[in-house]
Write an enzyme that holds these catalytic residues in place. Structure first.
Site, short mmCIF file in Angstrom:
data_model
loop_
_atom_site.label_atom_id
_atom_site.label_comp_id
_atom_site.label_asym_id
_atom_site.label_seq_id
_atom_site.Cartn_x
_atom_site.Cartn_y
_atom_site.Cartn_z
N GLU A 17 -7.75 -0.38 10.19
CA GLU A 17 -7.25 -1.05 11.42
C GLU A 17 -5.75 -1.30 11.31
OE1 GLU A 17 -9.40 -2.62 14.11
OE2 GLU A 17 -10.81 -1.16 13.34
N GLY A 18 -5.05 -0.48 10.53
CA GLY A 18 -3.59 -0.64 10.36
C GLY A 18 -3.29 -1.40 9.07
N GLY A 32 -3.56 14.46 7.26
CA GLY A 32 -2.10 14.32 7.42
C GLY A 32 -1.70 13.26 8.43
N GLY A 74 -11.87 -16.07 -15.80
CA GLY A 74 -11.75 -15.19 -16.97
C GLY A 74 -12.85 -14.14 -16.99
C1 LIG Z 1 -13.20 2.44 4.17
C2 LIG Z 1 -12.30 2.98 5.25
C3 LIG Z 1 -12.77 3.06 6.54
C4 LIG Z 1 -11.97 3.61 7.55
N1 LIG Z 1 -12.48 3.75 8.81
C5 LIG Z 1 -11.77 4.45 9.74
C6 LIG Z 1 -12.35 4.79 11.01
O1 LIG Z 1 -13.47 4.39 11.34
N2 LIG Z 1 -11.64 5.57 11.85
C7 LIG Z 1 -10.39 6.03 11.54
O2 LIG Z 1 -9.80 6.75 12.34
N3 LIG Z 1 -9.79 5.71 10.35
C8 LIG Z 1 -10.46 4.95 9.46
N4 LIG Z 1 -9.89 4.65 8.23
C9 LIG Z 1 -8.55 5.12 7.93
C10 LIG Z 1 -7.51 4.01 7.94
O3 LIG Z 1 -7.30 3.54 9.25
C11 LIG Z 1 -6.22 4.59 7.31
O4 LIG Z 1 -6.48 4.72 5.93
C12 LIG Z 1 -5.03 3.70 7.56
O5 LIG Z 1 -4.64 3.76 8.90
C13 LIG Z 1 -3.83 4.11 6.70
O6 LIG Z 1 -3.58 5.48 6.82
P1 LIG Z 1 -3.38 6.39 5.50
O7 LIG Z 1 -4.48 6.05 4.56
O8 LIG Z 1 -3.23 7.81 5.94
O9 LIG Z 1 -2.03 5.88 4.86
P2 LIG Z 1 -0.55 6.35 5.23
O10 LIG Z 1 -0.31 6.25 6.69
O11 LIG Z 1 -0.30 7.67 4.59
O12 LIG Z 1 0.29 5.23 4.51
C14 LIG Z 1 0.49 5.20 3.09
C15 LIG Z 1 1.30 3.94 2.76
O13 LIG Z 1 2.56 3.97 3.46
C16 LIG Z 1 2.73 2.77 4.22
N5 LIG Z 1 3.46 3.09 5.47
C17 LIG Z 1 3.14 4.04 6.38
N6 LIG Z 1 4.01 4.02 7.40
C18 LIG Z 1 4.88 3.02 7.15
C19 LIG Z 1 6.03 2.49 7.85
N7 LIG Z 1 6.42 2.99 9.01
N8 LIG Z 1 6.70 1.46 7.27
C20 LIG Z 1 6.30 0.93 6.09
N9 LIG Z 1 5.23 1.40 5.38
C21 LIG Z 1 4.54 2.42 5.91
C22 LIG Z 1 1.32 2.29 4.52
O14 LIG Z 1 1.28 0.91 4.76
C23 LIG Z 1 0.60 2.66 3.21
O15 LIG Z 1 0.82 1.66 2.25
C24 LIG Z 1 -10.65 4.05 7.24
C25 LIG Z 1 -10.15 3.91 5.93
C26 LIG Z 1 -10.96 3.40 4.93
C27 LIG Z 1 -10.39 3.31 3.55
#
Ligand SMILES: Cc1cc2nc3c(=O)[nH]c(=O)nc-3n(C[C@H](O)[C@H](O)[C@H](O)COP(=O)(O)OP(=O)(O)OC[C@H]3O[C@@H](n4cnc5c(N)ncnc54)[C@H](O)[C@@H]3O)c2cc1C
Length: 392
Positions: free
Chosen positions: A369-370, A123, A345
């Site tokens: 990383e955001g 979450g 292609g």
């Molecule tokens: C391969 C992989 C490795 C990872 N490694 C790590 C790790 O080592 N440690 C760790 O802690 N995490 C890790 N992550 C997690 C990653 O940092 C998160 O997936 C990322 O921060 C986005 O969070 P979420 O997936 O929950 O998306 P959400 O926060 O649920 O966002 C969903 C969508 O909404 C958009 N959004 C959210 N808030 C806003 C806003 N205020 N304004 C506009 N748009 C918004 C986002 O850009 C996204 O498109 C990893 C993810 C992957 C896929």
């Protein structure tokens, strides 16, 4: 003056990385298709390779900064393959966090371990202030009791320990969030699975579950919470590390994009399609014109990344520039790899070649990383001098 010309010593490091990347690329398809396998800590070719290609001296006077060198080497490594290395680096993302917010004693104690970093939860992703994993102090035993779930933890399986974000008080928002070091093997710390992914499949990404996991009070990064609350391992200390890691993340994606560009150039040349950089619009094939536009996009992205690294090397603030390069690269690498597929292609999507894999692998550049959207928020706040409360 900004100068990106590599010194002789830098160039030796880049040449060594390129030779190693050529070997790693041979393993790329295998670990993509066998996601359950972990790429080895050391490839069979490693010893012979290092006997022939000794490590160059670390950056010194007249060389580029450490971050610039790391970014350029990352770009070359990822040009080879996303996850396979001749010899794996010993550190993870959590090592940077420990450096940024640990006490000297903590850095001495845990600095040699491979540390993952766990913020994201089912979450809580883009907005880390929603961390729901809790840390409760048991003052009788002087232990923290950790409960919660973390997902998508990079190097989550290989790591010896994790830098974990947990909240002491959910009602305090960001102020209540602290980071803790938890070693593998601590009762209540479980690693239920390796994540299955669209790309970077050989990468070690894991989920963690903490159930009444007890750790010593001293495992709060930055020192004991009661005597040193301001300096303890909270939000700000760990966020600082992103200014260094975002340019590296951009560089990794750019390595994949460069691989796609090099492959496409070779195919165009093999088909005798001339690429004329001096021809005006409409004066050559559509494929050549499109290719030149993709190369320009790649170069622009590489320059924003080099600028963010250069600023850090000069000891100048790079908060906004590290977001600019990450946001730019996130979009550019997708446009470049998709554009190369459009030019080639069917060859672009065939599993005979690695272009389709690079296209999947680079998607992550705009997520971890955001995300790109979050980088744009940071950039907008910086440009407009807005706070988080003004723009979220
Ligand atoms: C391969 C992989 C490795 C990872 N490694 C790590 C790790 O080592 N440690 C760790 O802690 N995490 C890790 N992550 C997690 C990653 O940092 C998160 O997936 C990322 O921060 C986005 O969070 P979420 O997936 O929950 O998306 P959400 O926060 O649920 O966002 C969903 C969508 O909404 C958009 N959004 C959210 N808030 C806003 C806003 N205020 N304004 C506009 N748009 C918004 C986002 O850009 C996204 O498109 C990893 C993810 C992957 C896929």
């Amino acid at each position: 003056m900004i100068d990106f010309v590599p010194s002789e010593n830098d160039q030796k490091a880049f040449d060594q990385a390129r030779a190693s990347a050529m070997i790693c690329r041979k393993y790329a398809r295998h670990y993509d298709e066998n996601e359950q396998e972990m790429a080895p800590e050391k490839l069979p070719e490693a010893d012979e390779f290092y006997a022939e290609h000794p490590n160059p001296a670390p950056p010194g006077e007249g060389d580029s900064s450490m971050l610039t060198r790391m970014a350029r080497i990352s770009m070359i490594n990822y040009w080879g393959d996303y996850t396979v290395r001749l010899i794996r680096e010993s550190g993870g993302l959590g090592n940077a966090a420990l450096e940024a917010s640990g006490t000297p004693e903590q850095i001495a104690k845990w600095g040699k371990l491979c540390l993952s970093m766990a913020i994201t939860e089912p979450g809580c992703g883009s907005d880390p202030s929603r961390v729901a994993t809790t840390a409760v102090l048991d003052s009788e035993t002087n232990e923290w009791i950790i409960n919660g779930e973390k997902i998508f933890v990079t190097t989550g399986i290989r790591a010896d320990a994790v830098v974990l974000w947990a909240t002491l008080d959910k009602s305090a928002g960001r102020g209540g969030i602290k980071s803790f070091l938890i070693e593998k093997g601590t009762p209540g710390f479980n690693v239920p699975h390796k994540e299955k992914k669209l790309g970077i499949r050989a990468d070690d990404t894991a989920a963690y579950v903490f159930t009444d996991c007890r750790i010593p009070r001293d495992n709060l990064l930055g020192g004991d919470e009661k005597v040193n609350l301001k300096n303890s391992g909270g939000f700000r200390g760990v966020m600082k590390t992103f200014n260094m890691t975002r340019p590296l993340t951009a560089a990794m994606g750019l390595g994949l994009a460069e691989a796609a560009i090099d492959f496409t150039r070779d195919q165009l040349e093999a088909s005798e399609i001339e690429i004329d950089y001096m021809a005006g619009p409409g004066s050559q094939t559509a494929a050549a014109e499109k290719f030149i536009r993709l190369e320009a996009l790649f170069d622009a992205s590489k320059l924003t990344t080099m600028q963010a690294c250069w600023l850090a090397g000069e000891g100048k603030p790079n908060n906004m520039e590290s977001s600019v390069c990450k946001a730019h690269a996130g979009g550019a690498v997708r446009a470049v790899t998709q554009g190369c597929i459009e030019i080639l292609g069917a060859m672009g999507i065939s599993r005979e070649h690695l272009l389709e894999k690079w296209t999947r692998d680079c998607r992550i550049t705009d997520i971890y990383e955001g995300t790109g959207e979050i980088q744009r928020l940071i950039i907008a706040r910086g440009l407009l001098d807005y706070t988080r409360a003004d723009l979220k």
